[in-house]
Design an enzyme around this catalytic site. Structure first.
Site, PDB file in Angstrom:
ATOM      1  N   GLU A 146       0.845  -1.210   0.000  1.00 54.71           N
ATOM      2  CA  GLU A 146       0.000   0.000   0.000  1.00 54.71           C
ATOM      3  C   GLU A 146       0.879   1.259   0.000  1.00 54.71           C
ATOM      4  OE1 GLU A 146      -2.899   1.020   3.292  1.00 54.71           O
ATOM      5  OE2 GLU A 146      -4.294   0.410   1.724  1.00 54.71           O
ATOM      6  N   HIS A 151       6.902 -27.182   1.369  1.00 49.69           N
ATOM      7  CA  HIS A 151       6.052 -28.283   0.891  1.00 49.69           C
ATOM      8  C   HIS A 151       4.895 -27.745   0.082  1.00 49.69           C
ATOM      9  CE1 HIS A 151       8.217 -31.081   3.566  1.00 49.69           C
ATOM     10  NE2 HIS A 151       8.357 -29.986   4.294  1.00 49.69           N
ATOM     11  N   LYS A 207     -13.728   1.550  -3.247  1.00 45.17           N
ATOM     12  CA  LYS A 207     -14.824   1.899  -2.323  1.00 45.17           C
ATOM     13  C   LYS A 207     -15.987   2.519  -3.092  1.00 45.17           C
ATOM     14  CE  LYS A 207     -12.295   2.890   1.980  1.00 45.17           C
ATOM     15  NZ  LYS A 207     -11.859   3.969   2.906  1.00 45.17           N
TER      16      LYS A 207
HETATM   17  O1  G6P Z   1      -8.737   2.540   9.942  1.00 50.96           O
HETATM   18  P1  G6P Z   1      -9.693   2.835   8.845  1.00 50.96           P
HETATM   19  O2  G6P Z   1      -9.874   4.294   8.596  1.00 50.96           O
HETATM   20  O3  G6P Z   1     -11.002   2.107   9.032  1.00 50.96           O
HETATM   21  O4  G6P Z   1      -9.055   2.272   7.478  1.00 50.96           O
HETATM   22  C1  G6P Z   1      -8.827   0.911   7.331  1.00 50.96           C
HETATM   23  C2  G6P Z   1      -8.041   0.750   6.017  1.00 50.96           C
HETATM   24  O5  G6P Z   1      -8.841   1.344   4.990  1.00 50.96           O
HETATM   25  C3  G6P Z   1      -8.255   1.517   3.730  1.00 50.96           C
HETATM   26  O6  G6P Z   1      -8.164   0.269   3.118  1.00 50.96           O
HETATM   27  C4  G6P Z   1      -6.870   2.128   3.771  1.00 50.96           C
HETATM   28  O7  G6P Z   1      -6.287   2.021   2.499  1.00 50.96           O
HETATM   29  C5  G6P Z   1      -5.990   1.416   4.768  1.00 50.96           C
HETATM   30  O8  G6P Z   1      -4.748   2.082   4.855  1.00 50.96           O
HETATM   31  C6  G6P Z   1      -6.673   1.435   6.115  1.00 50.96           C
HETATM   32  O9  G6P Z   1      -5.861   0.758   7.058  1.00 50.96           O
END
Ligand code: G6P
Length: 531
Positions: free
Chosen positions: A325, A354, A458
């Site tokens: 990431e 394995h 998202k």
């Molecule tokens: O901690 P939050 O704001 O719920 O985000 C949870 C995750 O969401 C996204 O996938 C981001 O890319 C991550 O870097 C983050 O850890």
């Protein structure tokens, strides 16, 4: 190819050893030569300078106009101002005090019982660190047994809640989300809340939030309005993938009885070492050198993480987010299209021998291995399986043997060696890789601290859910059977396949939809709706 004595000399020439941590980094089996190393020096000089500025509070995440402060978490004195220093110290004090109060029974369930279990609800950086650290360091009888909901999979949630069972009434819930808006985490929270309410338990008496404590976080608002037990701060200068040494990781670990000060001390000691602006004296720079060589600065080879220790099984999953990431970016800091990254995979040795080491040894040479060697086999002594031979000797022999077999067939590897898996060493390993990512990111000129690609997924998910509402509206309002094609023409003809997938999923889950007809001709399927 070098013979054993030449390799021994190379091993010694490049060996890094940290006295205080008892940690070695060996990059002698990476096939670069002195010219390669010398030619990379100017880039390292710039990288060391840039990382130093980052630690001093520069806007090192330019795309989000943020500072990058995870290094301050383990040494508040280096924070760029008094306010941040205070935030860090206050947060740590609050974490330790809360864990003490939970363990001592000063804070109990509404019925006055001590908490026995911990349900951590979070995803990505709000889960992978806590899961890795729990797997690496939790003891057989922790003060609180941890369980995770780290996805919006109904069956997965059911399994975790079933695992907790009757203990729910003495289970503390951590809802972890820096943004406070991640759908999977919010869904997990609502599902857990329902489970508490079904048992006549008031969820707010069991719930703790770890999030940004401001209006940007929906989770913070819920925790405030519903008067949850407690709320711990996340900081905007700590990214999810570098948050294990913030409340995100330290609170669950402390509640599990893990020595979080040891983790912080190990990380701080490693930070001192990885600040040294001299590649051969800097373990993180040595890793970055190895990575750059292996992938030609473009990630042309995957990073296979092979800890020969069961308790480090989740280290590769943790590193997948930290490395991929951070480095997996379309553009560099100057806006050029670079499509950067390093793919990370691996589980543990010797088990993986394995499974896929066959391909590593003889197949496509598109990887380099990082062995994580742990010298101490177990607490206490081992039985001899045959004269002068224990299980641990086998494990060590298999690691050395695999490393040699790979080298003999021209496959590169790095070896990181530690004495044991302790809080201090886990903290040091986290810090080692965080810094290696920082240095490498500057070698390849990318911003390691934003994640624009995640938003795309998202948004697409949200549009599918919107489409589902429209499809159901059409289906419910029509009193005769419609084909998928009919429905698409009323909603959005372009999205006919998505509409078909939505209807097929609804049908499988008893949501009032049935599809009739030849399943190999989905566009002609007849859609019926029943309450
Ligand atoms: O901690 P939050 O704001 O719920 O985000 C949870 C995750 O969401 C996204 O996938 C981001 O890319 C991550 O870097 C983050 O850890």
């Amino acid at each position: 190819m070098m013979d054993n004595l030449q390799l021994w000399q190379r091993y010694q020439d490049w060996l890094y050893y940290h006295e205080g941590l008892g940690l070695y980094v060996d990059i002698s089996r990476m096939g670069f030569d002195d010219d390669f190393y010398n030619n990379l020096q100017p880039k390292f000089v710039d990288a060391f300078e840039a990382v130093a500025k980052l630690e001093q509070g520069a806007i090192a995440n330019p795309d989000e106009k943020r500072m990058v402060g995870h290094y301050w978490l383990r040494n508040a004195d280096i924070a760029p101002n008094q306010e941040i220093k205070k935030e860090i110290n206050d947060s740590l004090t609050k974490i330790k005090a809360f864990a003490t109060d939970i363990h001592s029974g000063k804070i109990t369930t509404p019925n006055g019982e001590k908490f026995t279990d911990l349900l951590s609800i979070g995803i990505g950086g709000s889960a992978l660190g806590p899961q890795f650290v729990s797997s690496a360091l939790t003891t057989t009888h922790p003060p609180l047994k941890i369980h995770f909901i780290d996805n919006t999979d109904p069956a997965g949630i059911d399994r975790t809640l079933a695992e907790i069972g009757d203990k729910l009434k003495t289970t503390l819930v951590l809802v972890i989300s820096k943004s406070g808006g991640t759908p999977e985490t919010r869904n997990g929270m609502l599902e857990a809340k329902k489970a508490y309410e079904d048992k006549g338990l008031n969820f707010s008496d069991y719930a703790v939030a770890i999030t940004m404590m401001d209006s940007s976080s929906k989770l913070y608002k819920v925790a405030q309005e519903d008067k949850w037990l407690e709320c711990f701060a996340m900081f905007d200068w700590v990214g999810g993938r570098t948050s294990e040494l913030s409340a995100v990781g330290l609170l669950p670990a402390a509640l599990e009885g893990i020595d979080i000060q040891g983790m912080l001390d190990g990380a701080r000691e490693m930070d001192i070492a990885t600040r040294i602006p001299d590649v051969k004296k800097n373990p993180a720079a040595l890793l970055a050198l190895g990575w750059y060589y292996a992938g030609n600065g473009k990630g042309e080879k995957d990073m296979v993480i092979l800890p020969y220790k069961d308790s480090l099984l989740l280290f590769s999953r943790y590193l997948q987010q930290l490395v991929m990431e951070s480095l997996g970016k379309e553009e560099d800091l100057d806006g050029n299209k670079v499509y950067q990254g390093i793919a990370v995979y691996g589980n543990k040795g010797s088990t993986d021998q394995h499974a896929y080491v066959q391909q590593l040894r003889e197949g496509v040479a598109n990887f380099f291995v990082t062995f994580i060697e742990v010298l101490k086999d177990r607490a206490g002594n081992s039985l001899e399986l045959e004269p002068n031979t224990t299980s641990g000797d086998y494990l060590s022999g298999l690691l050395q043997g695999t490393r040699k077999a790979l080298y003999d067939n021209g496959r590169d590897s790095i070896t990181v060696t530690v004495n044991e898996v302790s809080p201090k060493i886990v903290g040091a390993l986290i810090a080692l890789y965080e810094r290696a990512v920082s240095i490498y990111a500057y070698l390849i000129n990318v911003n390691a601290y934003h994640q624009p690609g995640v938003e795309a997924g998202k948004k697409a998910a949200a549009s599918i859910l919107d489409l589902q509402q429209k499809v159901l509206e059409v289906v419910k309002s029509s009193n005769n059977s419609l084909t998928i094609t009919d429905i698409a023409s009323k909603v959005d003809g372009q999205e006919i396949e998505a509409i078909y997938k939505i209807l097929r999923h609804l049908e499988a889950n008893n949501r009032g939809i049935t599809l009739k007809g030849d399943r190999t001709m989905p566009s002609k399927l007849i859609v019926n709706y029943h309450q």
